[in-house]
Write an enzyme that holds these catalytic residues in place. Structure first.
Site, PDB file in Angstrom:
ATOM      1  N   LYS A   1     -22.286  28.515 -15.502  1.00  0.00           N
ATOM      2  CA  LYS A   1     -20.965  27.987 -15.862  1.00  0.00           C
ATOM      3  C   LYS A   1     -19.853  28.920 -15.406  1.00  0.00           C
ATOM      4  O   LYS A   1     -18.850  28.483 -14.830  1.00  0.00           O
ATOM      5  CB  LYS A   1     -20.890  27.795 -17.373  1.00  0.00           C
ATOM      6  CG  LYS A   1     -19.475  27.617 -17.934  1.00  0.00           C
ATOM      7  CD  LYS A   1     -19.459  27.754 -19.436  1.00  0.00           C
ATOM      8  CE  LYS A   1     -18.066  27.625 -20.006  1.00  0.00           C
ATOM      9  NZ  LYS A   1     -17.172  28.757 -19.703  1.00  0.00           N
ATOM     10  N   ASN A   2     -20.012  30.219 -15.653  1.00  0.00           N
ATOM     11  CA  ASN A   2     -18.936  31.158 -15.358  1.00  0.00           C
ATOM     12  C   ASN A   2     -18.787  31.453 -13.865  1.00  0.00           C
ATOM     13  O   ASN A   2     -17.851  32.151 -13.473  1.00  0.00           O
ATOM     14  CB  ASN A   2     -19.151  32.460 -16.132  1.00  0.00           C
ATOM     15  CG  ASN A   2     -18.927  32.290 -17.620  1.00  0.00           C
ATOM     16  OD1 ASN A   2     -18.268  31.348 -18.058  1.00  0.00           O
ATOM     17  ND2 ASN A   2     -19.499  33.183 -18.422  1.00  0.00           N
TER      18      ASN A   2
ATOM     19  N   ARG B   1     -10.056  27.492 -20.891  1.00  0.00           N
ATOM     20  CA  ARG B   1      -9.266  28.634 -20.448  1.00  0.00           C
ATOM     21  C   ARG B   1      -9.361  28.871 -18.942  1.00  0.00           C
ATOM     22  O   ARG B   1      -8.427  29.372 -18.324  1.00  0.00           O
ATOM     23  CB  ARG B   1      -9.715  29.881 -21.208  1.00  0.00           C
ATOM     24  CG  ARG B   1      -8.856  31.062 -20.900  1.00  0.00           C
ATOM     25  CD  ARG B   1      -9.142  32.257 -21.773  1.00  0.00           C
ATOM     26  NE  ARG B   1      -8.198  33.292 -21.433  1.00  0.00           N
ATOM     27  CZ  ARG B   1      -6.976  33.356 -21.901  1.00  0.00           C
ATOM     28  NH1 ARG B   1      -6.548  32.452 -22.728  1.00  0.00           N
ATOM     29  NH2 ARG B   1      -6.158  34.322 -21.530  1.00  0.00           N
TER      30      ARG B   1
ATOM     31  N   CYS C   1     -11.835  28.799 -26.107  1.00  0.00           N
ATOM     32  CA  CYS C   1     -12.422  29.250 -27.367  1.00  0.00           C
ATOM     33  C   CYS C   1     -11.465  30.180 -28.123  1.00  0.00           C
ATOM     34  O   CYS C   1     -10.794  31.003 -27.526  1.00  0.00           O
ATOM     35  CB  CYS C   1     -13.739  29.994 -27.110  1.00  0.00           C
ATOM     36  SG  CYS C   1     -15.076  28.928 -26.563  1.00  0.00           S
TER      37      CYS C   1
ATOM     38  N   ARG D   1      -6.841  37.235 -25.364  1.00  0.00           N
ATOM     39  CA  ARG D   1      -7.111  37.125 -23.928  1.00  0.00           C
ATOM     40  C   ARG D   1      -5.832  36.822 -23.133  1.00  0.00           C
ATOM     41  O   ARG D   1      -5.691  35.766 -22.519  1.00  0.00           O
ATOM     42  CB  ARG D   1      -8.176  36.050 -23.667  1.00  0.00           C
ATOM     43  CG  ARG D   1      -9.488  36.362 -24.355  1.00  0.00           C
ATOM     44  CD  ARG D   1     -10.637  35.572 -23.796  1.00  0.00           C
ATOM     45  NE  ARG D   1     -10.620  34.193 -24.208  1.00  0.00           N
ATOM     46  CZ  ARG D   1     -11.585  33.316 -23.930  1.00  0.00           C
ATOM     47  NH1 ARG D   1     -12.637  33.708 -23.235  1.00  0.00           N
ATOM     48  NH2 ARG D   1     -11.515  32.079 -24.324  1.00  0.00           N
TER      49      ARG D   1
ATOM     50  N   ASP E   1     -20.895  37.623 -24.176  1.00  0.00           N
ATOM     51  CA  ASP E   1     -21.388  36.253 -24.311  1.00  0.00           C
ATOM     52  C   ASP E   1     -22.806  36.181 -24.849  1.00  0.00           C
ATOM     53  O   ASP E   1     -23.310  35.083 -25.115  1.00  0.00           O
ATOM     54  CB  ASP E   1     -21.311  35.524 -22.955  1.00  0.00           C
ATOM     55  CG  ASP E   1     -19.918  35.015 -22.648  1.00  0.00           C
ATOM     56  OD1 ASP E   1     -19.025  35.151 -23.506  1.00  0.00           O
ATOM     57  OD2 ASP E   1     -19.711  34.473 -21.541  1.00  0.00           O
TER      58      ASP E   1
ATOM     59  N   ARG F   1     -19.874  22.621 -23.599  1.00  0.00           N
ATOM     60  CA  ARG F   1     -19.035  23.256 -22.575  1.00  0.00           C
ATOM     61  C   ARG F   1     -19.833  24.237 -21.730  1.00  0.00           C
ATOM     62  O   ARG F   1     -19.433  24.542 -20.603  1.00  0.00           O
ATOM     63  CB  ARG F   1     -17.856  23.983 -23.225  1.00  0.00           C
ATOM     64  CG  ARG F   1     -16.819  23.059 -23.858  1.00  0.00           C
ATOM     65  CD  ARG F   1     -15.624  23.859 -24.370  1.00  0.00           C
ATOM     66  NE  ARG F   1     -15.190  24.798 -23.357  1.00  0.00           N
ATOM     67  CZ  ARG F   1     -14.965  26.093 -23.576  1.00  0.00           C
ATOM     68  NH1 ARG F   1     -15.143  26.604 -24.783  1.00  0.00           N
ATOM     69  NH2 ARG F   1     -14.582  26.879 -22.611  1.00  0.00           N
TER      70      ARG F   1
END
Length: 417
Positions: free
Chosen positions: A22-23, A93, A117, A122, A306, A398
């Protein structure tokens, strides 16, 4: 609203395949906007954040096509809009990542201040400052970031703190800047490296990816590229912890073990027997209760924030007491209150959680508060006696592809209702 129902007490056993990261996929999809031709991205996970990103790119005028294997074609040649509206940005985000490519390729961008989230502030100031150093005019007006530049110019940029999305945003912008840019104190995460590799496949000139200093020689234009996204190290770690917490035996396949050194080290400390191959990791607890392990989160190559919630869940039923120290986000212990509803013995003091392992947890209705917290709650439900109902599972969608199906194939009694 969907919930996940889990009847705990089953040691997981079997093989699970790992999805694309995902990232990594989100910035790669956005980076395709920098090209003069279409890009083809494969190993794309079917996630809500991917769907949101595709909707965002489509609204801007990019053409997208998806085949039955989730291979996505992105053609940016029809781009007509250069705005990321609040209704999309508020849920994800990573939408802030369109800022750099839009200014670099099209000369302007309007991006709503991001949501995502609720795990900490951040701030995006490092993104904005970096763009300004590249020569963009940047202002925040009515909750929107407005940026413009005729052509960005190379610069030496030192990030005050390590920022993954900040590094990615400025790296993307610098690929089309005139001259050379040097990014110091850059993020070293594998997902940042994956983005750099994709940009280089498009014709960018980036060196130093995977170190704290990136050197980007700006080029006049980028082409499209074909690229396969790297495996998701956080998903891999989550399923390995699922095996450890249930005293089971799980092999994660289609993954990349070298990205999980810190996680594997901690899992071995729990007493897990771990074997590693080129693209697989095998964890076997041999029915033993895990031992408690201390965790301190840190930027890569340190222990990933994470993975903190998953190890917090593991420590709730482990033998001994663990100290969890969160150094990345100031509000990332919201899952603790929900774990306490299951019977966990946890005390939070500032950025530290003291977890005293108990013999068993007991099922109860609980509520997910963010993406990784939701994964930790599901893991706790796998060992809790009786039935656990996890509410607000849109958070987990997500970042985890068909998690209930994958866990179900490992023997978990889990379903979506």
């Amino acid at each position: 609203m969907a919930r996940i129902e889990i009847t705990g007490g089953v040691p997981l056993d079997g093989e699970v395949w790992i999805s694309g990261a995902k990232n990594a996929v989100l910035p790669i999809l956005v980076a395709s906007l920098l090209g003069d031709k279409p890009s083809f991205i494969s190993n794309v996970p079917h996630l809500q954040d991917v769907t949101t990103t595709m909707e965002l790119l489509g609204r801007m005028g990019a053409s997208l096509a998806v085949d039955d294997r989730m291979r996505i074609e992105i053609d940016p040649r029809g781009m007509t809009q250069f705005e990321a509206p609040y209704e999309l940005v508020k849920t994800m985000r990573a939408s802030i990542l369109v800022l750099g490519p839009l200014v670099a390729r099209y000369g302007r961008a309007v991006v709503s201040l991001p949501g995502g989230c609720a795990i900490g502030s951040r701030p995006v100031d490092l993104h904005l400052r970096g763009l300004q150093q590249l020569g963009a005019e940047v202002a925040v007006v009515n909750g929107n970031i407005e940026a413009s530049a005729k052509r960005l110019k190379g610069a030496n940029i030192i990030f005050d703190t390590v920022t993954v999305t900040g590094t990615e945003n400025i790296m993307m912008a610098a690929t089309l800047a005139k001259g050379t840019s040097v990014l110091e104190n850059a993020a070293q995460e594998p997902e940042v490296v994956d983005l750099a590799n994709f940009l280089n496949a498009m014709g960018a000139r980036i060196s130093g990816a995977g170190t704290n200093t990136l050197v980007i020689e700006g080029v006049d234009s980028l082409q499209g590229a074909e690229y396969s996204v790297l495996p998701d190290r956080i998903e891999t770690g989550t399923y390995l912890v699922a095996a450890a917490i249930t005293r089971g035996h799980v092999r994660a396949t289609r993954t990349r073990p070298r990205d999980l050194d810190s996680v594997i080290e901690k899992l071995r400390e729990t007493g897990a027997e771990i074997e590693i191959g080129d693209d697989w990791i095998d964890l076997n607890m041999h029915g033993r209760r895990p031992r408690a392990v201390d965790i301190t989160t840190a930027p890569y190559p340190g222990f990933a924030t994470d993975m903190q919630a998953q190890f917090t869940a593991l420590n709730t039923i482990a033998e001994g007491t663990a100290i969890i120290t969160e150094t990345i986000f100031e509000n990332r212990f919201m899952h603790v209150q929900e774990l306490q509803r299951l019977g966990a013995d946890i005390t939070v003091k500032g950025n530290t959680a003291i977890v005293r392992g108990v013999r068993e947890l007991n099922g109860a209705p609980i509520m997910a508060t963010d993406l990784r917290a939701s994964a930790g709650l599901v893991l706790a439900g796998l060992v809790a006696r009786g039935t656990t109902l996890v509410d607000r599972v849109y958070h987990i969608d997500r970042g985890y592809e068909i998690i209930e199906e994958k866990l179900g194939q490992l023997g978990a009694r889990i379903r979506r209702i």
